[in-house]
Design a protein around this motif. Structure first.
Motif, PDB file in Angstrom:
ATOM      1  N   LEU A  46      62.346 -30.109 -10.179  1.00  0.00           N
ATOM      2  CA  LEU A  46      61.218 -29.567  -9.420  1.00  0.00           C
ATOM      3  C   LEU A  46      61.456 -28.073  -9.236  1.00  0.00           C
ATOM      4  O   LEU A  46      62.453 -27.664  -8.647  1.00  0.00           O
ATOM      5  N   ASP A  47      60.520 -27.271  -9.743  1.00  0.00           N
ATOM      6  CA  ASP A  47      60.731 -25.826  -9.778  1.00  0.00           C
ATOM      7  C   ASP A  47      60.026 -25.035  -8.686  1.00  0.00           C
ATOM      8  O   ASP A  47      60.437 -23.930  -8.377  1.00  0.00           O
ATOM      9  N   SER A  48      58.956 -25.550  -8.131  1.00  0.00           N
ATOM     10  CA  SER A  48      58.227 -24.755  -7.137  1.00  0.00           C
ATOM     11  C   SER A  48      58.099 -25.514  -5.820  1.00  0.00           C
ATOM     12  O   SER A  48      58.156 -26.737  -5.777  1.00  0.00           O
ATOM     13  N   ASN A  49      57.898 -24.768  -4.771  1.00  0.00           N
ATOM     14  CA  ASN A  49      57.791 -25.338  -3.426  1.00  0.00           C
ATOM     15  C   ASN A  49      56.324 -25.601  -3.088  1.00  0.00           C
ATOM     16  O   ASN A  49      55.749 -24.968  -2.210  1.00  0.00           O
ATOM     17  N   VAL A  50      55.714 -26.534  -3.779  1.00  0.00           N
ATOM     18  CA  VAL A  50      54.332 -26.921  -3.540  1.00  0.00           C
ATOM     19  C   VAL A  50      54.306 -28.371  -3.072  1.00  0.00           C
ATOM     20  O   VAL A  50      55.339 -29.028  -3.009  1.00  0.00           O
ATOM     21  N   LEU A  51      53.122 -28.863  -2.776  1.00  0.00           N
ATOM     22  CA  LEU A  51      52.963 -30.264  -2.407  1.00  0.00           C
ATOM     23  C   LEU A  51      52.941 -31.102  -3.684  1.00  0.00           C
ATOM     24  O   LEU A  51      52.230 -30.787  -4.639  1.00  0.00           O
ATOM     25  N   TYR A  52      53.757 -32.149  -3.724  1.00  0.00           N
ATOM     26  CA  TYR A  52      53.830 -33.056  -4.870  1.00  0.00           C
ATOM     27  C   TYR A  52      53.324 -34.428  -4.446  1.00  0.00           C
ATOM     28  O   TYR A  52      53.326 -34.767  -3.258  1.00  0.00           O
ATOM     29  N   SER A  53      52.927 -35.223  -5.446  1.00  0.00           N
ATOM     30  CA  SER A  53      52.531 -36.601  -5.164  1.00  0.00           C
ATOM     31  C   SER A  53      53.192 -37.541  -6.160  1.00  0.00           C
ATOM     32  O   SER A  53      53.431 -37.179  -7.308  1.00  0.00           O
ATOM     33  N   LEU A  54      53.489 -38.739  -5.690  1.00  0.00           N
ATOM     34  CA  LEU A  54      53.951 -39.839  -6.540  1.00  0.00           C
ATOM     35  C   LEU A  54      52.802 -40.830  -6.635  1.00  0.00           C
ATOM     36  O   LEU A  54      52.295 -41.304  -5.613  1.00  0.00           O
ATOM     37  N   SER A  55      52.388 -41.116  -7.856  1.00  0.00           N
ATOM     38  CA  SER A  55      51.235 -41.976  -8.067  1.00  0.00           C
ATOM     39  C   SER A  55      51.594 -43.142  -8.971  1.00  0.00           C
ATOM     40  O   SER A  55      52.476 -43.035  -9.814  1.00  0.00           O
ATOM     41  N   PHE A  56      50.892 -44.241  -8.774  1.00  0.00           N
ATOM     42  CA  PHE A  56      51.022 -45.408  -9.630  1.00  0.00           C
ATOM     43  C   PHE A  56      49.886 -45.357 -10.642  1.00  0.00           C
ATOM     44  O   PHE A  56      48.727 -45.226 -10.266  1.00  0.00           O
ATOM     45  N   LEU A  57      50.201 -45.475 -11.921  1.00  0.00           N
ATOM     46  CA  LEU A  57      49.194 -45.494 -12.975  1.00  0.00           C
ATOM     47  C   LEU A  57      49.153 -46.900 -13.571  1.00  0.00           C
ATOM     48  O   LEU A  57      50.169 -47.417 -14.021  1.00  0.00           O
ATOM     49  N   GLY A  58      47.957 -47.508 -13.531  1.00  0.00           N
ATOM     50  CA  GLY A  58      47.802 -48.864 -14.055  1.00  0.00           C
ATOM     51  C   GLY A  58      47.448 -49.860 -12.969  1.00  0.00           C
ATOM     52  O   GLY A  58      47.346 -51.049 -13.233  1.00  0.00           O
ATOM     53  N   ALA A  59      47.253 -49.385 -11.741  1.00  0.00           N
ATOM     54  CA  ALA A  59      46.896 -50.268 -10.623  1.00  0.00           C
ATOM     55  C   ALA A  59      45.910 -49.551  -9.707  1.00  0.00           C
ATOM     56  O   ALA A  59      45.991 -48.346  -9.522  1.00  0.00           O
ATOM     57  N   GLY A  60      44.982 -50.308  -9.141  1.00  0.00           N
ATOM     58  CA  GLY A  60      44.021 -49.752  -8.196  1.00  0.00           C
ATOM     59  C   GLY A  60      44.345 -50.101  -6.762  1.00  0.00           C
ATOM     60  O   GLY A  60      43.741 -49.583  -5.829  1.00  0.00           O
TER      61      GLY A  60
END
Length: 184
Positions: A46-60
């Motif tokens: 992780l290179d910058s101090n921004v807001l990150y998100s962890l997302s699930f792909l393949g599920a609703g």
């Protein structure tokens, strides 16, 4: 009176432009990493101090009834707090439904280690609707991918949606009444 409505229309146009810019920014967020959901530790830069998100792909729909959890640690062993997003933002990538589930920010750039524990306690389904979800089979964690990407804060995302609604209405009514002199 006519000038007032033209001013309202101008403010609506500015609000609409600002809201659209936020939505475009949220669509063009940089993807940092993509990997399958498993119990192996993942090393992430992780290179910058921004807001990150962890997302699930393949599920609703995702539910963690039990002890399923994710843990993000820096190289020095400091734990990064993962906050659940509310509401969970849904998106599509390459025709697959995705769900933004956690967000976090970091203090220092560098390498981080992401670990998922107790994958059997994760409930993942395709639909977010309870009436459809009751009849769907659970999605195996092997069929789900994790996306780590830059994010837009929930406050900005909600502001953009409200701004779109108010901006369109103010623009239409301001111009409609301002230029047609409907009350004159």
């Amino acid at each position: 009176m006519q000038l007032t409505f033209i001013l309202i229309g101008t403010i609506g146009l500015l609000l609409l432009i600002y809201s659209i810019r936020i939505l475009i920014k949220s669509r063009k967020n940089k993807l940092v990493a993509e990997f399958t959901l498993d119990s192996e530790s993942k090393e992430i830069q992780l290179d910058s101090n921004v807001l990150y998100s962890l997302s699930f792909l393949g599920a609703g729909f995702i539910d963690d009834q039990g002890k399923f959890r994710a843990e993000l640690k820096s190289e020095s062993g400091n734990l990064v707090k993962l906050n659940k997003t509310f509401p969970n933002y849904r998106f599509r990538k390459n025709g697959k439904l995705g769900l933004e589930y956690w967000h976090f920010s970091i203090d220092n750039s560098g390498k981080y280690i992401l670990t998922f524990e107790n994958l059997n306690d994760l409930i993942a389904k395709h639909s977010m609707l309870i009436s459809k979800r009751m009849f769907q089979k659970e999605i195996s964690p092997n069929n789900i991918k994790i996306l780590l990407k830059e994010a837009v804060s929930t406050k900005n995302r909600l502001f953009s949606i409200v701004g779109l609604v108010i901006g369109v209405n103010a623009l239409i009514w301001g111009i409609l009444i301002g230029f047609t002199n409907a009350f004159g």
